[in-house]
Design a protein around this motif. Structure first.
Motif: not given
Lengths: 272, 272
Positions: A124-125, A156, A159, A161, A166, A169-170, B145-147, B156-157, B159, B166-167, B169-170
């Motif tokens: 779902p990311y 991750f 974490l 949120v 997370l 939330r998902i 994958l980041c953003h 979600f990215q 949050l 999150l992105y 942090r990743i």
């Protein structure tokens, strides 16, 4: 019949929460398959035929096919066999796909049309629009990663949120916003039974696919106690290696059947 | 030569930040390919040959092959052709894989050994151990994958996780903890130029793969201003549809070359 109804029917008629994972690793095949050019197909077929009566679902893992030339043909033959020989057992293709909408359309064709799976696992990311091409296929199941079974799940997914982790939330987003067609399910690792309990509380009777029993160390009893719905269903508890490689001898199919029956029975007892 | 060094060499010698995305959609092929059983391969080969001189990388999207019977053979032939005809241009397989370690091993074999890609795109949601089988292949690139470029990237990215999205942090985790072998890169969508600027600030000179220019609306100038490293490199700016389908007529290859050259030049000017 859509995936969720098919799964519900199978839970009732087979009285089983066990999912047989088909992750064929030629290095672990019985000797009879060592020089068999069709071993990927033939080994999985034998395991499926031996275990079908104990299974609420089959879950082929596409990576184990994609690592080999001709793997996709083997997977197609396997799905065709499963549909012909065991039409009441839904097939979840474990592929963990996820991409922008136009690409996700192609992956939906891969899973549902080319391979003919009843459901597919998804990551779902990338968010809602990456899920839409799958969600739109109301007759098929969309099984989203929520809290996975591996140690890195903590990196991750847990974490915080805004006051919740997370993965919660998902879970809430999928249950509350993505599930309009009623075709969603979640992946929750058996190795995190407390998290499973919380997720069950968030998503009503949504089916949960539970990897991580057996080789990964998850406790089948805790899974059922914490994850089953009030009617004793709601779970698709996967075992792959513990069934596939129960014996490396000529009795591989009988040993797989025995391992599947034992785990089915363990899951039944845990519920009672 | 490892992927990152290969990319750096190509940035210098071709003086280009352009990545040519190979997402073959038969419904959009020129008429000459309509009844061609090898169209997936032949169309991509023609586009690659016409655009190679303008490209710092090629990026085949595996979903567009996996949607078709025989797609994997076409992809293998394409990679073999790219390696033979354009050995200096690194090939990034866009697959966004991610799974538990034992399954990730199989996906690493798929991307690096079966298809022979120099790098692969990966989804970080399942955490460190899901990335290890790829990270260990120090000669190959791991593009996480980041953003992403799609609207759902916000779901979600972005949050907030302890004071940062999150992105970010990743990005920090990958740059600080996962990149021991120096073979990591990140995906950052062109449609989010401010986020790109922040990420560049977090990851030093790590290569960034930038989808979303063209059909998805990203601004190539903003991408270069916000994402390039001090030496004017660091970016792999992908265009797929704008090049592949620049013309649906017999001049598809010339039109693709023209579109690629124009975008390469635009990216050069943005840097100067």
């Amino acid at each position: 019949m859509n995936f969720i109804d098919m799964l519900r029917a199978r839970w009732r008629t087979a009285d089983s929460l066990l999912c047989v994972g088909l992750d064929p690793d030629p290095a672990r095949f019985p000797a009879a398959f060592r020089d068999d050019g069709e071993a990927l197909f033939a080994f999985c077929r034998d395991i499926a035929d031996a275990t079908a009566e104990y299974a609420c679902a089959f879950k082929p893992q596409i990576a184990y096919f994609a690592a080999h030339d001709g793997g996709e043909s083997a997977l197609q033959r396997l799905l065709a066999h499963l549909k012909a020989a065991h039409p009441d057992v839904p097939v979840i293709l474990d592929a963990k796909r996820g991409d922008i909408g136009s690409t996700a359309e192609q992956y939906a064709v891969e899973a549902f049309d080319r391979f003919g799976a009843d459901a597919v696992t998804l990551n779902p990311y990338m968010g809602r629009d990456s899920a839409e091409p799958f969600l739109r296929r109301a007759d098929r199941g969309c099984v989203f990663l929520c809290h996975t079974s591996n140690p890195g799940a903590r990196d991750f997914q847990e974490l915080d949120v805004g006051g919740e982790p997370l993965y919660q939330r998902i879970a809430r987003t999928i249950a509350g916003e993505w599930n309009a067609a009623g075709n969603c399910a979640l992946v929750v690792g058996a190795t995190f039974p407390e998290e499973l309990k919380v997720i069950r509380g968030l998503v009503g009777d949504m089916p949960l696919l539970i990897p991580g029993v057996g080789a990964q160390g998850g406790d089948a009893l805790a899974v059922v106690r914490n994850g089953a719905t009030a009617d004793g269903t709601g779970l698709v508890v996967n075992s792959s290696r513990g069934i596939l490689y129960a014996s490396s001898g000529e009795d591989y199919a009988e040993a797989a059947a025995r391992a599947a029956r034992e785990l089915r029975d363990l899951l039944r007892r845990a519920r009672d």
